[in-house]
Design a protein around this motif. Structure first.
Motif, PDB file in Angstrom:
ATOM      1  N   VAL A  98       0.832  -1.360  -0.082  1.00 28.39           N
ATOM      2  CA  VAL A  98      -0.058  -0.114  -0.224  1.00 28.39           C
ATOM      3  C   VAL A  98       0.962   1.323  -0.044  1.00 28.39           C
ATOM      4  N   ASP A  99       2.080   0.936   0.705  1.00 26.89           N
ATOM      5  CA  ASP A  99       2.977   2.710   0.877  1.00 26.89           C
ATOM      6  C   ASP A  99       3.405   2.789  -0.727  1.00 26.89           C
ATOM      7  N   LEU A 100       3.417   1.758  -1.713  1.00 30.09           N
ATOM      8  CA  LEU A 100       3.801   2.021  -2.915  1.00 30.09           C
ATOM      9  C   LEU A 100       2.648   2.590  -3.635  1.00 30.09           C
ATOM     10  N   GLY A 101       1.510   2.023  -3.568  1.00 29.41           N
ATOM     11  CA  GLY A 101       0.556   2.600  -4.549  1.00 29.41           C
ATOM     12  C   GLY A 101      -0.861   2.079  -4.466  1.00 29.41           C
ATOM     13  N   ALA A 102      -1.722   2.053  -5.155  1.00 28.76           N
ATOM     14  CA  ALA A 102      -3.197   1.798  -5.111  1.00 28.76           C
ATOM     15  C   ALA A 102      -3.123   0.322  -5.064  1.00 28.76           C
ATOM     16  N   TYR A 103      -4.041  -0.181  -4.262  1.00 29.91           N
ATOM     17  CA  TYR A 103      -4.196  -1.614  -3.891  1.00 29.91           C
ATOM     18  C   TYR A 103      -5.727  -1.965  -4.055  1.00 29.91           C
ATOM     19  N   PRO A 104      -6.366  -2.011  -5.214  1.00 33.79           N
ATOM     20  CA  PRO A 104      -7.896  -1.904  -5.020  1.00 33.79           C
ATOM     21  C   PRO A 104      -8.476  -3.420  -4.998  1.00 33.79           C
ATOM     22  N   LEU A 105      -7.934  -4.277  -4.192  1.00 29.77           N
ATOM     23  CA  LEU A 105      -8.375  -5.541  -3.824  1.00 29.77           C
ATOM     24  C   LEU A 105     -10.114  -5.511  -3.169  1.00 29.77           C
ATOM     25  N   GLY A 106     -10.925  -6.126  -4.001  1.00 28.28           N
ATOM     26  CA  GLY A 106     -12.500  -5.776  -3.587  1.00 28.28           C
ATOM     27  C   GLY A 106     -12.418  -6.706  -2.032  1.00 28.28           C
ATOM     28  N   SER A 107     -13.103  -6.156  -1.289  1.00 27.36           N
ATOM     29  CA  SER A 107     -13.576  -6.831   0.057  1.00 27.36           C
ATOM     30  C   SER A 107     -12.173  -6.888   0.973  1.00 27.36           C
ATOM     31  N   CYS A 108     -11.238  -6.290   0.449  1.00 20.42           N
ATOM     32  CA  CYS A 108      -9.994  -6.402   1.457  1.00 20.42           C
ATOM     33  C   CYS A 108      -9.668  -4.993   2.047  1.00 20.42           C
ATOM     34  N   THR A 109     -10.394  -3.831   1.527  1.00 18.66           N
ATOM     35  CA  THR A 109     -10.221  -2.521   2.169  1.00 18.66           C
ATOM     36  C   THR A 109      -8.829  -2.149   2.260  1.00 18.66           C
ATOM     37  N   HIS A 122      -1.831  -2.704  -8.109  1.00 22.64           N
ATOM     38  CA  HIS A 122      -2.254  -3.986  -7.740  1.00 22.64           C
ATOM     39  C   HIS A 122      -3.471  -4.558  -8.271  1.00 22.64           C
ATOM     40  N   ALA A 123      -3.410  -5.789  -8.705  1.00 25.25           N
ATOM     41  CA  ALA A 123      -4.989  -6.172  -9.141  1.00 25.25           C
ATOM     42  C   ALA A 123      -6.011  -6.316  -8.447  1.00 25.25           C
ATOM     43  N   PRO A 124      -7.322  -6.029  -8.844  1.00 19.95           N
ATOM     44  CA  PRO A 124      -8.383  -6.192  -8.137  1.00 19.95           C
ATOM     45  C   PRO A 124      -8.579  -7.598  -7.870  1.00 19.95           C
ATOM     46  N   THR A 125      -9.642  -7.945  -6.797  1.00 16.30           N
ATOM     47  CA  THR A 125      -9.983  -9.244  -6.534  1.00 16.30           C
ATOM     48  C   THR A 125     -10.527 -10.002  -7.782  1.00 16.30           C
ATOM     49  N   VAL A 126     -10.034 -11.313  -8.249  1.00 19.10           N
ATOM     50  CA  VAL A 126     -10.832 -11.930  -9.415  1.00 19.10           C
ATOM     51  C   VAL A 126     -11.644 -13.065  -9.080  1.00 19.10           C
ATOM     52  N   TYR A 127     -12.633 -13.435  -9.865  1.00 22.34           N
ATOM     53  CA  TYR A 127     -13.272 -14.647  -9.990  1.00 22.34           C
ATOM     54  C   TYR A 127     -14.149 -14.604  -8.320  1.00 22.34           C
ATOM     55  N   PHE A 128     -14.364 -13.481  -7.981  1.00 25.96           N
ATOM     56  CA  PHE A 128     -15.444 -13.431  -6.813  1.00 25.96           C
ATOM     57  C   PHE A 128     -16.164 -12.197  -6.757  1.00 25.96           C
ATOM     58  N   PRO A 129     -17.277 -12.097  -6.342  1.00 23.13           N
ATOM     59  CA  PRO A 129     -18.100 -13.162  -6.089  1.00 23.13           C
ATOM     60  C   PRO A 129     -18.369 -14.207  -6.956  1.00 23.13           C
ATOM     61  N   ALA A 153     -15.375 -12.420 -12.836  1.00 22.31           N
ATOM     62  CA  ALA A 153     -15.599 -10.868 -12.170  1.00 22.31           C
ATOM     63  C   ALA A 153     -14.338 -10.262 -11.907  1.00 22.31           C
ATOM     64  N   LEU A 154     -14.317  -8.982 -11.606  1.00 20.31           N
ATOM     65  CA  LEU A 154     -13.364  -8.141 -11.164  1.00 20.31           C
ATOM     66  C   LEU A 154     -13.907  -7.307 -10.123  1.00 20.31           C
ATOM     67  N   MET A 155     -13.485  -7.429  -9.055  1.00 16.94           N
ATOM     68  CA  MET A 155     -14.171  -6.839  -7.604  1.00 16.94           C
ATOM     69  C   MET A 155     -13.325  -5.684  -7.354  1.00 16.94           C
ATOM     70  N   ILE A 156     -13.458  -4.617  -7.330  1.00 12.17           N
ATOM     71  CA  ILE A 156     -12.832  -3.336  -7.198  1.00 12.17           C
ATOM     72  C   ILE A 156     -13.158  -2.545  -6.085  1.00 12.17           C
ATOM     73  N   GLU A 157     -12.149  -2.292  -5.104  1.00 10.76           N
ATOM     74  CA  GLU A 157     -12.512  -1.531  -4.010  1.00 10.76           C
ATOM     75  C   GLU A 157     -11.477  -0.588  -3.756  1.00 10.76           C
ATOM     76  N   PRO A 158     -11.623   0.702  -4.454  1.00  9.21           N
ATOM     77  CA  PRO A 158     -10.692   1.764  -4.453  1.00  9.21           C
ATOM     78  C   PRO A 158     -10.336   2.377  -3.016  1.00  9.21           C
ATOM     79  N   THR A 159     -11.275   2.095  -1.880  1.00  9.01           N
ATOM     80  CA  THR A 159     -10.885   2.931  -0.602  1.00  9.01           C
ATOM     81  C   THR A 159     -10.811   4.356  -0.693  1.00  9.01           C
TER      82      THR A 159
END
Lengths: 452, 512
Positions: B88-99, B430-437, B443-449
């Motif tokens: 996270v300190d390097l850059g965006a980490y838009p992993l869905g459901s991981c906040t 970083h990649a989003p969460t994939v194949y979930f839900p 699926a690409l699950m994207i959580e920008p925060t």
């Protein structure tokens, strides 16, 4: 108060406009009006970083901490949480934000740092335990024990779990709590002079035998005896190991253990008021398909370069869902990386040195009380670096008095030892940090307070 | 002295930075007999030998081989590993459901204070009043945020919190002589939910989603009965949608005597907006490593406190730190009357709890509400920027995250969700969460925060759009699909996962 959200007022207005909205409130229109929180949260106003730091300093003064600072306590308490040396190099490397602020390595192409460090951690744990397979960490020793018992029950199809009372009493409590869900039948086996009385276990069937090595009261158990009980019952042998002991003592995996688990806080993690710690879990190769938690494996990338990835993922909860045998997802990766760094720092010679230094200090301290008319040893079994003392006053009372003398004197055995000859004895632990002078002064202070 | 052949890692330790895609040797390959990094205190304790201290039958025969490296090599090695790691300190980490929000540095500093980190967990309570105060105050803050009566801070992660919640459910019913066997879970739930239900001794009943992406209330009604112990819900759900029928769902479940469990994985967007307690939930777990910004540590430590409604307080794990009746700034330990017992050896992941306390004190009520506002704003803004380039399977405004589908792109170009994720790594995200839900194809699950700026979100959207356009262009021109072979500019290229599973090498010693 600080603002960790970068958006200016203009940013928000423009973004809302793009969405065709007039206010942030409209973002929440899907939430029924009736249940929305009117008036905001009942929390104090946010504080500046400096104000929070000052508040923390004030609250921190209400803790008596171990260490060399003014009013620092000299620590003779252990029981799974040990006051070991943590060098600057471990603090500096384990504190790097690449390790601290990464997520679980789901994208191996950009997570080789964490993955390779975990591969090294798994190698260290495999050597320490003497078993070929180590996962990449669990929450703490109690969680590792719960998972080991679940594995053994699943493997043997027997829910009878035989547990030595030489296991950490709180781990036994945690095991009992989770057994309410899984339905395991837990039988605790008493200690006689510090060692588990396996002969008192009846029957010829069981799923799991659990023994400490060394055990919670410091005694070195016979792995051969525990193994022969496991063989009689057709059970797996689960050993809860003090991993520091491996510097001197047998690795249980080479002496009959099917699964070796334990608490590895000793490798670079501060006492931390009990967490986060590091549960380690190692098992025989044939049990790998039942391994809980994550496992890192070596492979190559498309270009043939050596790389690492989490593997045998089909065991895990996100794939097996209700058929999974463990629900572990987040574990204690940062503590595992910390342990890998600390074990690299200690090296082959250093792990032997800290193990023998603990044993020497314990032996020296035992000598200090050998001829004392009021203080005696609670057990006489061979010990590694811990032992319990029987005092003329309850241990909890002595420990309370010794706080004022500058000592965290040990642990009063109570919960989990009710009604036994160990109840209200005082369990002492020693590490490479305890000096002769500290032990001498502690012995005098203890003699003084028990006679007061 | 005889010359030895160079060891695999030798020479690298001379501080050479990584060049190209060269891999970093393991620590074991830097090992050379006689090198060492450690040094220990001078203690003055008599130096007896191992055999004088411990009976020979317990002593190991050979030395425990770890590694023999210098401090300089140790630092070089782990620093190079750090350089091969996204964070996270390097850059965006838009992993869905991981906040994956930014983790304030002051919270790390709080956790390294000797006055907290140096306290042994067996310290008598009177000498750990500062810790007791932090734990009790954090419990009070979390209850205020969730609208619940009391909480346990013991669970060490979300999944541990889930299992604790299910054991609370079981204890509650059994105390009434009410033996129930099943727990309902929607098909959009996280995988830990069904796994926890099984470990809690219950059978899973899956309820489907309706066409809008919400719990199918008709199916739920059919599933409800006297054998249902409760339901586990994530709200907003994993599609990023707020369950609009939540009040009705709560009524229906309570009507048959069941309890409502709130999976707090997605608590971030409702801070100060709506509380699970007010929605009708009885049990709530929170992931402090998500909503309350404690760092993930590469996969832990986390913390998964569980808050409950009044009728469940007596079952909470114990012992619990509470304010003493005599003085509100004095703290004692108390065992709840019908406690399910310990779920952690001590008090929980204390230093994680301290970080969360610090984060909440910094933000206060207004700061937390701003978190929710901007988390939801960012997710919706990003989603609208992607409209027309990806599929929107459940097309409603979202809360904290959006789930888009690569389904059409896959049909026209062959590029899959996984390929999009891997290609995105080359754009520095970083990649989003994939194949979930699981209920969404490709699926690409994207959580920008909330901590990513509009500029960063715009760049993320532009990268995702470029990946889709690039694939379409390449398909049209008949050239190789870049995304299908991405990433190439990362420390390693796509790794052979099948080989790792087929020929298991999980330690250095297992190398053939």
């Amino acid at each position: 108060m600080p603002d960790f959200v970068p958006h200016t007022h203009e940013d928000v207005v423009q973004m809302l406009e793009f969405l065709g909205l007039k206010s942030t409130e409209e973002l929440f229109s899907a939430i029924p009006e009736a249940i929305r929180l009117a008036g905001g949260l009942a929390l104090d106003k946010g504080l500046s970083e400096a104000d929070v730091a000052a508040e923390l300093a004030r609250i921190g003064q209400r803790n008596l901490t171990t260490g060399a600072e003014r009013n620092g306590l000299v620590c003779f308490a252990g029981g799974g949480s040990y006051d070991h040396e943590i060098p600057a190099v471990t603090r500096a490397l384990a504190g790097r934000s690449e390790f601290v602020t990464a997520y679980t390595p789901y994208q191996p192409e950009v997570a080789q740092g964490v993955l390779e460090a975990l591969f090294e951690y798994q190698t260290f744990i495999s050597r320490i335990t003497g078993l070929p397979i180590s996962n990449s960490s669990l929450y703490d020793g109690s969680a590792a024990l719960v998972e080991a018992v679940n594995l053994a029950v699943a493997e043997t199809h027997s829910s009878r779990v035989i547990v030595s009372t030489g296991i950490h009493p709180n781990w036994r409590r945690v095991l009992a709590t989770f057994a309410k869900g899984t339905g395991h039948e837990i039988e605790e086996v008493r200690l006689v002079d510090g060692l588990t009385d396996w002969n008192s276990v009846p029957g010829d069937k069981g799923g799991c035998v659990v023994v400490g090595f060394p055990n919670y009261v410091g005694a070195i158990e016979s792995l051969a005896k525990a193994r022969s009980l496991a063989d009689r019952l057709g059970a797996l042998l689960v050993v809860c190991q003090d991993p520091v002991s491996a510097g001197l003592l047998h690795s249980p995996g080479l002496h009959g253990a099917d699964v070796v688990v334990g608490e590895a806080q000793a490798f670079g993690t501060a006492l931390s008021f009990g967490g986060p710690y590091l549960g380690f879990f190692a098992c025989a190769e044939r049990l790998v398909r039942r391994l809980p938690g994550r496992l890192v494996g070596e492979t190559i990338d498309l270009g043939g370069t050596r790389s690492y990835v989490t593997t045998l993922r089909a065991r895990e909860q996100d794939i097996r869902r209700e058929k999974a045998s463990s629900n572990v997802c987040t574990n204690e990766t940062l503590m595992a990386i910390t342990a890998a760094i600390q074990l690299g720092w200690l090296g082959t010679e250093g792990i032997r040195e800290i193990a023998i230094a603990g044993a020497r200090a314990a032996n020296y301290a035992r000598g200090c009380f050998a001829d004392d008319p009021d203080i005696s040893f609670a057990t006489h079994a061979p010990m590694f670096r811990e032992f319990a003392l029987r005092l003329p006053i309850p241990a909890s009372e002595a420990i309370d008095r010794l706080l004022d003398e500058g000592y965290l004197a040990g642990i009063a055995l109570r919960e989990g030892y009710e009604g036994t000859d160990l109840e209200e004895t005082m369990l002492l632990a020693f590490t490479e940090r305890r000096t002769k002078e500290e032990i001498d002064h502690f012995a005098s202070a203890l003699r003084k307070v028990v006679r007061r | 002295m005889t010359q030895q052949a160079p060891r695999p890692g030798a020479g690298r330790a001379a501080s050479a930075p990584l060049v190209g895609n060269a891999s970093e040797p393991t620590l074991f390959e830097f090992s050379s007999p006689g090198r060492r990094a450690y040094s220990l205190r001078t203690t003055g304790v008599p130096g007896l030998s191992a055999k004088e201290l411990i009976p020979a039958e317990y002593l190991r025969d050979d030395a425990l081989e770890l590694a023999e490296v210098s401090e300089r090599d140790l630092v070089g090695h782990f620093t190079r590993l750090a350089h091969r790691q996204y964070c996270v300190d390097l850059g965006a980490y838009p992993l869905g459901s991981c906040t994956m929000k930014y983790n304030p540095k002051i919270c790390d500093e709080a956790a390294s204070l000797r006055s907290f980190a140096g306290v042994h967990p067996s310290t008598p309570v009177r000498a750990a009043q500062g810790w007791m105060q932090i734990l009790v105050e954090l419990e009070e803050m979390l209850c205020s945020i969730t609208g619940m009566a009391a909480a346990t801070l013991q669970p060490a992660a979300g999944a541990a919190g889930e299992l604790t919640g299910l054991l609370l459910m079981r204890a509650f019913h059994e105390a009434r002589g009410d033996h129930r066997s099943k727990v309902i879970i929607p098909d959009s739930a996280h995988g830990t939910n069904p796994a926890s239900v099984t470990l809690g001794g219950y059978e899973v009943v899956t309820v489907g989603s309706d066409g809008r992406g919400f719990v199918n209330v008709a199916q739920l009604k059919d599933a409800l009965g006297p054998d249902i112990a409760g339901i586990m819900l994530t709200n907003p759900n994993t599609l990023g949608l707020f369950e609009e029928d939540i009040v009705e769902i709560a009524r229906l479940v309570h009507e048959v005597g069941g309890l409502l469990y709130y999976d707090g994985a997605n608590l971030n967007p409702i801070l100060g907006v709506v509380r699970p307690g007010d929605m009708g939930f009885d049990i709530v777990h929170m992931n402090l490593h998500k909503t309350f910004a404690t760092p993930h540590g590469g996969g832990g430590p986390g913390a998964g406190p569980v808050a409950v409604s009044q009728r469940l307080v007596g079952y909470l794990p114990g012992p619990r730190p509470v304010r003493s009746a005599a003085a509100s700034d004095e703290f004692i330990l108390e065992q709840p009357a019908h406690s399910i017992g310990r779920v952690h050896t001590y008090y929980g992941n204390s230093l994680v709890l301290l970080r969360a306390w610090t984060y909440i004190r910094l933000n206060g009520a207004e700061g937390l509400r701003r978190v929710a506002d901007v988390a939801v704003l960012n997710a919706n803004w990003l989603r609208e920027k992607l409209r027309g380039f990806y599929d929107f399977p459940y097309d409603h405004p979202v809360m904290h995250e959006c789930v888009i589908s690569v389904s059409s792109l896959k049909k026209t170009t062959g590029v899959r969700a996984l390929d999009v994720a891997k290609r995105l790594l080359e754009f520095g995200f970083h990649a989003p969460t994939v194949y979930f839900p699981l209920i969404v194809d490709e699926a690409l699950m994207i959580e920008p925060t909330e901590t990513e700026s509009p500029e960063t979100i715009a760049a993320l959207a532009a990268a995702l759009v470029e990946i889709a356009q690039e694939a379409a262009r390449e398909r049209e021109e008949g050239t190789a699909l870049t995304a299908a072979h991405a990433p190439r500019s990362t420390p390693v290229q796509r790794v052979d996962e099948a080989r790792a599973a087929r020929q298991l090498v999980s330690t250095f010693d297992a190398r053939r």
